[in-house]
Design a protein around this motif. Structure first.
Motif, mmCIF file in Angstrom:
data_model
loop_
_atom_site.group_PDB
_atom_site.id
_atom_site.type_symbol
_atom_site.label_atom_id
_atom_site.label_comp_id
_atom_site.label_asym_id
_atom_site.label_seq_id
_atom_site.Cartn_x
_atom_site.Cartn_y
_atom_site.Cartn_z
ATOM 1 N N SER A 77 0.817 -1.225 0.000
ATOM 2 C CA SER A 77 0.000 0.000 0.000
ATOM 3 C C SER A 77 0.848 1.272 0.000
ATOM 4 C CB SER A 77 -0.924 0.004 1.223
ATOM 5 O OG SER A 77 -0.179 -0.028 2.427
ATOM 6 N N HIS A 78 2.134 1.145 0.277
ATOM 7 C CA HIS A 78 3.018 2.319 0.327
ATOM 8 C C HIS A 78 3.698 2.581 -1.015
ATOM 9 C CE1 HIS A 78 2.771 2.754 4.732
ATOM 10 N NE2 HIS A 78 2.728 1.426 4.752
ATOM 11 N N ARG A 79 3.331 1.850 -2.054
ATOM 12 C CA ARG A 79 3.934 2.048 -3.377
ATOM 13 C C ARG A 79 3.287 3.223 -4.103
ATOM 14 N NH1 ARG A 79 2.616 -2.922 -6.499
ATOM 15 N NH2 ARG A 79 0.699 -2.753 -5.253
ATOM 16 N N HIS A 80 3.940 3.703 -5.134
ATOM 17 C CA HIS A 80 3.397 4.796 -5.948
ATOM 18 C C HIS A 80 2.276 4.285 -6.840
ATOM 19 C CE1 HIS A 80 3.202 8.412 -8.366
ATOM 20 N NE2 HIS A 80 3.445 7.709 -9.461
ATOM 21 N N ASN A 81 2.510 3.184 -7.544
ATOM 22 C CA ASN A 81 1.502 2.581 -8.422
ATOM 23 C C ASN A 81 1.002 1.298 -7.768
ATOM 24 O OD1 ASN A 81 -0.100 1.567 -10.433
ATOM 25 N ND2 ASN A 81 1.527 1.444 -11.990
ATOM 26 N N THR A 82 -0.128 1.392 -7.113
ATOM 27 C CA THR A 82 -0.654 0.234 -6.386
ATOM 28 C C THR A 82 -1.481 -0.694 -7.267
ATOM 29 O OG1 THR A 82 -2.580 1.537 -5.706
ATOM 30 C CG2 THR A 82 -0.687 1.489 -4.193
ATOM 31 N N GLU A 83 -1.639 -0.360 -8.547
ATOM 32 C CA GLU A 83 -2.413 -1.222 -9.439
ATOM 33 C C GLU A 83 -1.591 -2.407 -9.943
ATOM 34 O OE1 GLU A 83 -4.067 1.107 -12.550
ATOM 35 O OE2 GLU A 83 -5.320 2.340 -11.208
ATOM 36 N N ARG A 84 -0.310 -2.289 -9.907
ATOM 37 C CA ARG A 84 0.551 -3.383 -10.362
ATOM 38 C C ARG A 84 0.719 -4.394 -9.233
ATOM 39 N NH1 ARG A 84 6.068 -1.235 -12.811
ATOM 40 N NH2 ARG A 84 6.069 -3.380 -13.594
ATOM 41 N N PRO A 176 9.358 7.567 -6.423
ATOM 42 C CA PRO A 176 8.468 8.628 -5.904
ATOM 43 C C PRO A 176 8.093 8.442 -4.441
ATOM 44 C CG PRO A 176 7.711 7.856 -8.048
ATOM 45 C CD PRO A 176 8.794 6.913 -7.602
ATOM 46 N N LYS A 177 7.927 7.204 -4.013
ATOM 47 C CA LYS A 177 7.507 6.927 -2.647
ATOM 48 C C LYS A 177 8.702 6.581 -1.769
ATOM 49 C CE LYS A 177 2.925 7.163 -2.391
ATOM 50 N NZ LYS A 177 2.186 7.864 -1.316
ATOM 51 N N LYS A 178 8.839 7.276 -0.650
ATOM 52 C CA LYS A 178 9.900 7.000 0.311
ATOM 53 C C LYS A 178 9.294 6.367 1.566
ATOM 54 C CE LYS A 178 12.543 9.317 -2.520
ATOM 55 N NZ LYS A 178 13.505 8.643 -3.416
ATOM 56 N N LEU A 179 10.100 5.547 2.235
ATOM 57 C CA LEU A 179 9.639 4.861 3.441
ATOM 58 C C LEU A 179 10.497 5.256 4.629
ATOM 59 C CD1 LEU A 179 8.835 1.190 2.333
ATOM 60 C CD2 LEU A 179 7.286 3.122 2.571
ATOM 61 N N SER A 180 9.886 5.259 5.796
ATOM 62 C CA SER A 180 10.622 5.519 7.026
ATOM 63 C C SER A 180 11.201 4.212 7.550
ATOM 64 C CB SER A 180 9.713 6.142 8.083
ATOM 65 O OG SER A 180 8.692 5.225 8.467
ATOM 66 N N THR A 181 12.163 4.326 8.420
ATOM 67 C CA THR A 181 12.798 3.135 8.980
ATOM 68 C C THR A 181 11.825 2.316 9.825
ATOM 69 O OG1 THR A 181 13.585 4.469 10.846
ATOM 70 C CG2 THR A 181 15.092 4.181 8.983
ATOM 71 N N ASP A 182 10.788 2.948 10.339
ATOM 72 C CA ASP A 182 9.813 2.226 11.159
ATOM 73 C C ASP A 182 9.070 1.163 10.360
ATOM 74 O OD1 ASP A 182 10.531 3.871 13.233
ATOM 75 O OD2 ASP A 182 8.892 5.295 12.906
ATOM 76 N N LEU A 183 8.898 1.400 9.068
ATOM 77 C CA LEU A 183 8.154 0.465 8.226
ATOM 78 C C LEU A 183 9.026 -0.686 7.712
ATOM 79 C CD1 LEU A 183 6.041 3.004 6.122
ATOM 80 C CD2 LEU A 183 5.257 1.577 8.020
ATOM 81 N N LEU A 184 10.343 -0.506 7.782
ATOM 82 C CA LEU A 184 11.264 -1.533 7.288
ATOM 83 C C LEU A 184 12.136 -2.022 8.447
ATOM 84 C CD1 LEU A 184 12.517 -0.329 3.795
ATOM 85 C CD2 LEU A 184 11.363 -2.466 4.303
ATOM 86 N N PRO A 185 11.691 -3.016 9.167
ATOM 87 C CA PRO A 185 12.479 -3.513 10.305
ATOM 88 C C PRO A 185 13.731 -4.241 9.830
ATOM 89 C CG PRO A 185 10.653 -4.993 9.871
ATOM 90 C CD PRO A 185 10.478 -3.822 8.945
ATOM 91 N N ASN A 186 14.620 -4.512 10.763
ATOM 92 C CA ASN A 186 15.809 -5.275 10.401
ATOM 93 C C ASN A 186 15.429 -6.712 10.090
ATOM 94 O OD1 ASN A 186 15.663 -6.754 12.887
ATOM 95 N ND2 ASN A 186 16.717 -5.085 13.924
ATOM 96 N N ALA A 187 16.406 -7.483 9.631
ATOM 97 C CA ALA A 187 16.116 -8.831 9.137
ATOM 98 C C ALA A 187 15.555 -9.733 10.220
ATOM 99 C CB ALA A 187 17.387 -9.440 8.546
ATOM 100 N N SER A 188 16.052 -9.607 11.439
ATOM 101 C CA SER A 188 15.597 -10.469 12.523
ATOM 102 C C SER A 188 14.117 -10.249 12.836
ATOM 103 C CB SER A 188 16.452 -10.235 13.771
ATOM 104 O OG SER A 188 16.010 -11.046 14.839
ATOM 105 N N VAL A 189 13.707 -8.973 12.895
ATOM 106 C CA VAL A 189 12.311 -8.659 13.184
ATOM 107 C C VAL A 189 11.423 -9.094 12.019
ATOM 108 C CG1 VAL A 189 10.675 -6.792 13.610
ATOM 109 C CG2 VAL A 189 12.933 -6.760 14.701
ATOM 110 N N ALA A 190 11.859 -8.826 10.795
ATOM 111 C CA ALA A 190 11.086 -9.237 9.629
ATOM 112 C C ALA A 190 10.916 -10.752 9.584
ATOM 113 C CB ALA A 190 11.757 -8.739 8.350
#
Length: 351
Positions: A77-84, A176-190
């Motif tokens: 949902s955080h992408r620029h083109n969500t139709e793809r 076009p779309k940038k993400l904050s670090t809160d949305l991308l956890p480190n590998a262990s959390v993911a």
């Protein structure tokens, strides 16, 4: 995203991520064995943090991208083109954009290193069945390969592609779309999220067995190797220019340093203080280690015991008749028949 396994038999795998619009390589990692967590953290996550969220990630059908695809779909949902579709899995041969970089990396990095290692194996100077050797070969070759890949990536991103332009310039604004670090956890959390919602992942993938009992011992061996070979990039430079001997000597030196370090640790651990190791068994293993590790070459095919508390195996050619089989328990070791012994009671003894 795609992987290159031209020298996977020596514990080296490359994974690259390339931007489909600009053809810029935006993420890359070299690892001993393909691993979901490493690919996610060092390739996908680092690229998204720097350039933004891609509309679609394209990979092959390998299992090693599962965590990356999981997070790409989770953040769709955080992408620029969500139709793809957030990702697309196609055969590796149809991942055309990134396939064009592999010949450059093969010629500049993989083939020269592989040729040197194959020579060592063919000349029986390298035993790739020995776990300590495998670990050392993978560690040094990954280090040299990473240097070569970094150089190739920098050159690729700065060169002009006919009809398109320079990748660095085309990708200057990122996604076009940038993400904050809160949305991308480190590998262990993911990976924890993946375990909860999908299934388990392999957290650590090793090539060979790390012979060092502690990180401090490994760092000491690395410092010893740095004194012996201060310029590791020179090993790659010589190998690329058909001068493989410095790389051969450096690799043999690393193996010898690792072996001596493990021998020192073994000598400093008295058997009487190890409650999990019978004293007689410890002394027997220590004597074997001392004898075998003192030999620069192993004409009888004997592999060195890397750690007293974790014997991997001692192997010899069948013509010599000596085979020692070990399990994870130090006491489960059996020595089978030795040439010249005829008595059934003498031909087999157990510890």
């Amino acid at each position: 995203m795609d992987q290159n396994e031209k020298i996977v038999m020596f514990g080296v795998t490359h994974v690259l991520a390339i931007d489909g619009f600009s053809s810029k390589i935006v993420g890359q990692a070299t690892m001993p064995v393909k691993n979901n967590l490493t690919i996610y953290n060092d390739v996908y996550r680092s690229a998204v943090m720097e350039y933004g969220m891609w509309d679609q990630v394209r990979v092959d059908h390998g299992k090693d991208f599962y965590l990356t695809l999981f997070m790409q779909e989770k953040l769709a949902s955080h992408r620029h083109n969500t139709e793809r579709p957030p990702y697309l899995q196609t055969p590796s041969t149809k991942n055309h954009r990134i396939e064009r970089i592999w010949p450059e990396i093969n010629n500049r990095v993989n083939y020269p290193l592989k040729a040197t290692l194959v020579q060592l194996v063919d000349q029986e100077e390298l035993d790739m069945e020995d776990q300590m050797t495998r670990f050392c070969v993978s560690s040094l070759t990954c280090q040299l390969a990473q240097i070569g890949v970094n150089r190739t990536v920098q050159a690729w991103n700065a060169h002009r592609i006919p009809g398109r332009g320079i990748p660095n310039y085309l990708a200057r604004d990122g996604c076009p779309k940038k993400l904050s670090t809160d949305l991308l956890p480190n590998a262990s959390v993911a990976a924890d999220w993946y375990d909860q919602e999908v299934g388990s992942l392999t957290r650590v993938s090793d090539f060979g067995t790390n012979p060092f009992p502690s990180l401090q011992d490994q760092e000491a061996a690395v410092r010893g190797f740095a004194l012996q070979c201060p310029d590791t990039s020179g090993l790659l430079d010589n190998a690329v220019n058909n001068l493989p001997q410095p790389f051969k000597d450096g690799l043999k030196g690393l193996i010898d340093i690792s072996r001596r370090s493990c021998q020192l640790q073994l000598e400093q651990e008295p058997g009487s203080d190890d409650t999990s190791l019978p004293s007689a068994c410890h002394k027997f293993l220590q004597s074997l280690f001392t004898v075998f590790s003192s030999r620069p070459h192993y004409p009888e095919g004997l592999a060195v015991i890397s750690r007293a508390a974790n014997v991997h195996r001692i192997r010899s050619r069948r013509s010599h008749g000596v085979v020692i089989v070990s399990s994870k328990r130090i006491a489960d070791i059996t020595i089978f028949q030795v040439p010249g012994q005829t008595s059934p009671s003498d031909s087999q003894s157990s510890l």
